[in-house]
Design a protein around this motif. Structure first.
Motif, PDB file in Angstrom:
ATOM      1  N   ALA A  92       8.338  -0.659  28.442  1.00 43.23           N
ATOM      2  CA  ALA A  92       7.495  -0.991  27.284  1.00 43.23           C
ATOM      3  C   ALA A  92       8.344  -1.713  26.233  1.00 43.23           C
ATOM      4  CB  ALA A  92       6.896   0.277  26.692  1.00 43.23           C
ATOM      5  N   PRO A  93       7.800  -2.737  25.590  1.00 41.82           N
ATOM      6  CA  PRO A  93       8.587  -3.495  24.613  1.00 41.82           C
ATOM      7  C   PRO A  93       8.911  -2.677  23.367  1.00 41.82           C
ATOM      8  CG  PRO A  93       6.288  -4.137  24.503  1.00 41.82           C
ATOM      9  CD  PRO A  93       6.416  -3.225  25.689  1.00 41.82           C
ATOM     10  N   VAL A  94       9.991  -3.062  22.702  1.00 45.66           N
ATOM     11  CA  VAL A  94      10.394  -2.419  21.457  1.00 45.66           C
ATOM     12  C   VAL A  94       9.791  -3.219  20.299  1.00 45.66           C
ATOM     13  CG1 VAL A  94      12.324  -1.780  19.978  1.00 45.66           C
ATOM     14  CG2 VAL A  94      12.524  -1.558  22.465  1.00 45.66           C
ATOM     15  N   ASN A  95       9.012  -2.543  19.461  1.00 47.72           N
ATOM     16  CA  ASN A  95       8.336  -3.191  18.342  1.00 47.72           C
ATOM     17  C   ASN A  95       9.216  -3.140  17.099  1.00 47.72           C
ATOM     18  OD1 ASN A  95       6.626  -4.165  16.384  1.00 47.72           O
ATOM     19  ND2 ASN A  95       5.084  -2.550  16.594  1.00 47.72           N
ATOM     20  N   SER A  96       9.506  -4.309  16.548  1.00 50.65           N
ATOM     21  CA  SER A  96      10.289  -4.374  15.310  1.00 50.65           C
ATOM     22  C   SER A  96       9.489  -5.147  14.272  1.00 50.65           C
ATOM     23  CB  SER A  96      11.638  -5.055  15.575  1.00 50.65           C
ATOM     24  OG  SER A  96      12.389  -5.143  14.383  1.00 50.65           O
ATOM     25  N   GLY A  97       8.658  -4.434  13.544  1.00 48.00           N
ATOM     26  CA  GLY A  97       7.866  -5.052  12.487  1.00 48.00           C
ATOM     27  C   GLY A  97       6.876  -6.084  12.968  1.00 48.00           C
ATOM     28  N   GLY A  98       6.344  -5.911  14.201  1.00 48.19           N
ATOM     29  CA  GLY A  98       5.362  -6.850  14.713  1.00 48.19           C
ATOM     30  C   GLY A  98       5.942  -7.861  15.683  1.00 48.19           C
ATOM     31  N   LEU A  99       7.276  -7.840  15.851  1.00 46.47           N
ATOM     32  CA  LEU A  99       7.934  -8.695  16.841  1.00 46.47           C
ATOM     33  C   LEU A  99       8.353  -7.811  18.008  1.00 46.47           C
ATOM     34  CD1 LEU A  99       8.640 -11.734  16.959  1.00 46.47           C
ATOM     35  CD2 LEU A  99      10.969 -11.112  16.326  1.00 46.47           C
ATOM     36  N   TYR A 100       7.885  -8.122  19.199  1.00 46.72           N
ATOM     37  CA  TYR A 100       8.110  -7.265  20.368  1.00 46.72           C
ATOM     38  C   TYR A 100       9.221  -7.835  21.252  1.00 46.72           C
ATOM     39  CZ  TYR A 100       3.760  -4.986  19.029  1.00 46.72           C
ATOM     40  OH  TYR A 100       2.783  -4.305  18.340  1.00 46.72           O
ATOM     41  N   ALA A 101      10.149  -6.959  21.645  1.00 46.97           N
ATOM     42  CA  ALA A 101      11.269  -7.361  22.493  1.00 46.97           C
ATOM     43  C   ALA A 101      11.066  -6.796  23.902  1.00 46.97           C
ATOM     44  CB  ALA A 101      12.585  -6.867  21.906  1.00 46.97           C
ATOM     45  N   SER A 272      11.925 -17.970  12.446  1.00 48.76           N
ATOM     46  CA  SER A 272      12.543 -16.751  11.932  1.00 48.76           C
ATOM     47  C   SER A 272      11.451 -15.741  11.613  1.00 48.76           C
ATOM     48  CB  SER A 272      13.363 -17.042  10.671  1.00 48.76           C
ATOM     49  OG  SER A 272      12.538 -17.610   9.664  1.00 48.76           O
ATOM     50  N   GLY A 273      11.834 -14.476  11.490  1.00 50.36           N
ATOM     51  CA  GLY A 273      10.859 -13.433  11.218  1.00 50.36           C
ATOM     52  C   GLY A 273       9.842 -13.344  12.339  1.00 50.36           C
ATOM     53  N   LEU A 274       8.577 -13.170  11.985  1.00 53.81           N
ATOM     54  CA  LEU A 274       7.522 -13.043  12.993  1.00 53.81           C
ATOM     55  C   LEU A 274       7.238 -14.352  13.716  1.00 53.81           C
ATOM     56  CD1 LEU A 274       4.959 -10.705  11.184  1.00 53.81           C
ATOM     57  CD2 LEU A 274       6.620 -10.115  12.954  1.00 53.81           C
ATOM     58  N   ALA A 275       7.758 -15.456  13.205  1.00 54.46           N
ATOM     59  CA  ALA A 275       7.543 -16.756  13.850  1.00 54.46           C
ATOM     60  C   ALA A 275       8.530 -16.993  14.989  1.00 54.46           C
ATOM     61  CB  ALA A 275       7.670 -17.877  12.828  1.00 54.46           C
ATOM     62  N   LEU A 276       9.512 -16.121  15.134  1.00 53.97           N
ATOM     63  CA  LEU A 276      10.536 -16.307  16.169  1.00 53.97           C
ATOM     64  C   LEU A 276       9.962 -16.114  17.564  1.00 53.97           C
ATOM     65  CD1 LEU A 276      13.541 -16.635  16.999  1.00 53.97           C
ATOM     66  CD2 LEU A 276      13.728 -14.136  16.832  1.00 53.97           C
ATOM     67  N   ARG A 277      10.310 -17.013  18.464  1.00 63.57           N
ATOM     68  CA  ARG A 277      10.030 -16.883  19.887  1.00 63.57           C
ATOM     69  C   ARG A 277      11.351 -17.186  20.594  1.00 63.57           C
ATOM     70  NH1 ARG A 277       6.387 -15.435  17.456  1.00 63.57           N
ATOM     71  NH2 ARG A 277       4.175 -15.979  17.543  1.00 63.57           N
ATOM     72  N   SER A 278      11.965 -16.171  21.173  1.00 67.97           N
ATOM     73  CA  SER A 278      13.288 -16.386  21.759  1.00 67.97           C
ATOM     74  C   SER A 278      13.409 -15.751  23.135  1.00 67.97           C
ATOM     75  CB  SER A 278      14.383 -15.821  20.842  1.00 67.97           C
ATOM     76  OG  SER A 278      14.296 -14.407  20.787  1.00 67.97           O
ATOM     77  N   VAL A 315      17.587 -10.023  30.559  1.00 69.01           N
ATOM     78  CA  VAL A 315      16.803 -10.993  29.794  1.00 69.01           C
ATOM     79  C   VAL A 315      16.068 -10.256  28.690  1.00 69.01           C
ATOM     80  CG1 VAL A 315      14.962 -12.713  29.870  1.00 69.01           C
ATOM     81  CG2 VAL A 315      16.482 -12.429  31.843  1.00 69.01           C
ATOM     82  N   VAL A 316      16.210 -10.736  27.464  1.00 67.53           N
ATOM     83  CA  VAL A 316      15.465 -10.168  26.324  1.00 67.53           C
ATOM     84  C   VAL A 316      14.616 -11.282  25.723  1.00 67.53           C
ATOM     85  CG1 VAL A 316      15.578  -9.044  24.077  1.00 67.53           C
ATOM     86  CG2 VAL A 316      17.268  -8.468  25.843  1.00 67.53           C
ATOM     87  N   ALA A 317      13.302 -11.080  25.732  1.00 67.81           N
ATOM     88  CA  ALA A 317      12.381 -12.074  25.184  1.00 67.81           C
ATOM     89  C   ALA A 317      11.642 -11.473  23.996  1.00 67.81           C
ATOM     90  CB  ALA A 317      11.388 -12.525  26.249  1.00 67.81           C
ATOM     91  N   LYS A 318      11.575 -12.215  22.902  1.00 65.31           N
ATOM     92  CA  LYS A 318      10.904 -11.727  21.686  1.00 65.31           C
ATOM     93  C   LYS A 318       9.725 -12.622  21.338  1.00 65.31           C
ATOM     94  CE  LYS A 318      15.008  -9.564  19.642  1.00 65.31           C
ATOM     95  NZ  LYS A 318      15.909  -9.511  18.471  1.00 65.31           N
ATOM     96  N   ASN A 319       8.565 -11.973  21.086  1.00 65.80           N
ATOM     97  CA  ASN A 319       7.376 -12.676  20.625  1.00 65.80           C
ATOM     98  C   ASN A 319       6.427 -11.646  20.004  1.00 65.80           C
ATOM     99  OD1 ASN A 319       5.649 -11.614  22.866  1.00 65.80           O
ATOM    100  ND2 ASN A 319       7.000 -12.900  24.116  1.00 65.80           N
ATOM    101  N   GLN A 320       5.239 -12.077  19.644  1.00 62.69           N
ATOM    102  CA  GLN A 320       4.310 -11.174  18.957  1.00 62.69           C
ATOM    103  C   GLN A 320       3.301 -10.500  19.864  1.00 62.69           C
ATOM    104  OE1 GLN A 320       3.208 -13.834  15.417  1.00 62.69           O
ATOM    105  NE2 GLN A 320       3.129 -11.796  14.524  1.00 62.69           N
ATOM    106  N   LEU A 321       3.442 -10.686  21.167  1.00 67.35           N
ATOM    107  CA  LEU A 321       2.477 -10.087  22.089  1.00 67.35           C
ATOM    108  C   LEU A 321       2.883  -8.649  22.398  1.00 67.35           C
ATOM    109  CD1 LEU A 321      -0.063 -11.373  23.259  1.00 67.35           C
ATOM    110  CD2 LEU A 321       1.143 -11.617  25.413  1.00 67.35           C
TER     111      LEU A 321
END
Length: 326
Positions: A92-101, A272-278, A315-321
């Motif tokens: 399960a992804p880790v939620n950091s203020g609305g950004l999921y890893a 940056s912030g919630l706009a980050l997709r990495s 692999v670590v992917a960050k987005n808002q989903l």
């Protein structure tokens, strides 16, 4: 009459549920591969066997073997979900203020799913004179490649194979939904960390990474379609091309040893912030196998190409989903 061009075709996929090989998954909520999708080498065969007979030069009859379909899906990278096809289901992804890893790891102790292969369902719609829709089930990905180069978008190519397929004369419409905020990734916000020093590599011209699960389909007596699949040894290979600055990479090939640092490939949208997709790929246990020097001629830039292979990837992917599309 509808013109038969690629503008009349769609391609989308979904992941089949765990332990539900060939069951189709949630094709009512499919996933888009990425941007500028190209499907090449699309084929299906029934392994026809012509049979002759004594006292005749003609073929008397035909027998048929196992069902086999395949294609290559090439697209511009815009979401990380394709990793599930070779690295399994992440925790399960880790939620950091609305950004999921989301984290994929090739270590079996970290992800038991790494011991298995996660199958997909693929749907191809053809809006032509006589519309139809092809659905491939139990699709597996034996290998994928990620290619990054200067002044280019980052491209992914997946090799896909399957042993079960149906056709429906109702074409329907494409239902694949893109990742919210997804953009095509390019070299502009990418970086590579040297496995020799641990610092960022300067003047990288291109890097290729190949991830091969070497998955194969399983068939059984009594039916022509595949019934399961299995994975072989995970292979992590690639090539880095950069401006020649020193003999460091050449000496690493001489040394015949594993590097002391990780090879880290970082891709992002520059947000940056919630706009980050990495997407950050960390490859450990790296070893260089060959070194090539190019440009030894008047007026040319000196470049070196080094081939590598690694033992492990995270692999670590960050987005808002909040959940991976199914």
């Amino acid at each position: 009459m509808v013109s038969s061009t690629a503008s009349s075709v769609f391609a989308e996929y979904c992941f089949e549920a765990d332990a539900s090989f060939g069951q189709g998954g949630s094709l009512s909520k499919p996933i888009q591969f990425g941007k500028e999708v190209k499907i090449t080498g699309l084929s299906y065969k029934n392994n026809q066997m012509p049979l002759g007979q004594l006292y005749s030069p003609e073929i008397e009859t035909f027998a048929y073997g196992k069902s086999e379909g395949k294609c290559s899906a090439e697209y511009v990278l815009s979401n990380p979900w394709f990793f599930k096809s070779v690295l399994g289901t992440p925790p399960a992804p880790v939620n950091s203020g609305g950004l999921y890893a989301y984290t994929w790891s090739s270590t079996p102790t970290s992800s038991n799913y790494m011991k298995n292969i996660h199958s997909m369902a693929l749907r191809l719609g053809f809006d032509i004179d006589d519309d139809y829709k092809r659905t491939a089930l139990g699709v597996v990905c034996p290998s994928l490649s990620i290619k990054m180069a200067l002044n280019e978008t980052i491209k992914v190519t997946q090799e896909l194979v399957w042993g079960s397929e149906t056709v429906n004369q109702t074409m329907g419409t494409s239902q694949g939904v893109p990742l919210a905020g997804a953009i095509p990734y390019t070299f502009v916000h990418a970086s590579v960390t040297s496995p020799l020093t641990g610092s960022t590599l300067a003047t990288v011209q291109s890097i290729d990474l190949d991830i091969a699960s070497n998955a194969e389909l399983i068939y059984q007596m009594g039916q022509s379609d595949s019934v399961d699949a299995y994975r072989k040894i995970l292979e992590l290979t690639g090539k880095i091309s950069l401006v020649l600055k020193s003999s460091a990479f050449l000496e690493s090939v001489y040394s015949r040893a594993t590097t002391g640092h990780d090879l880290v490939i970082t891709i992002s949208n520059g947000g940056s912030g919630l706009a980050l997709r990495s997407i950050v790929m960390t490859l450990t246990g790296c070893s260089f196998s060959s070194h090539n020097t190019n440009g030894i001629e008047p007026g040319e830039l000196l470049l070196e190409d080094v081939d590598f292979q690694c033992r492990h990837v995270t692999v670590v992917a960050k987005n808002q989903l909040a959940v991976i599309p199914t």
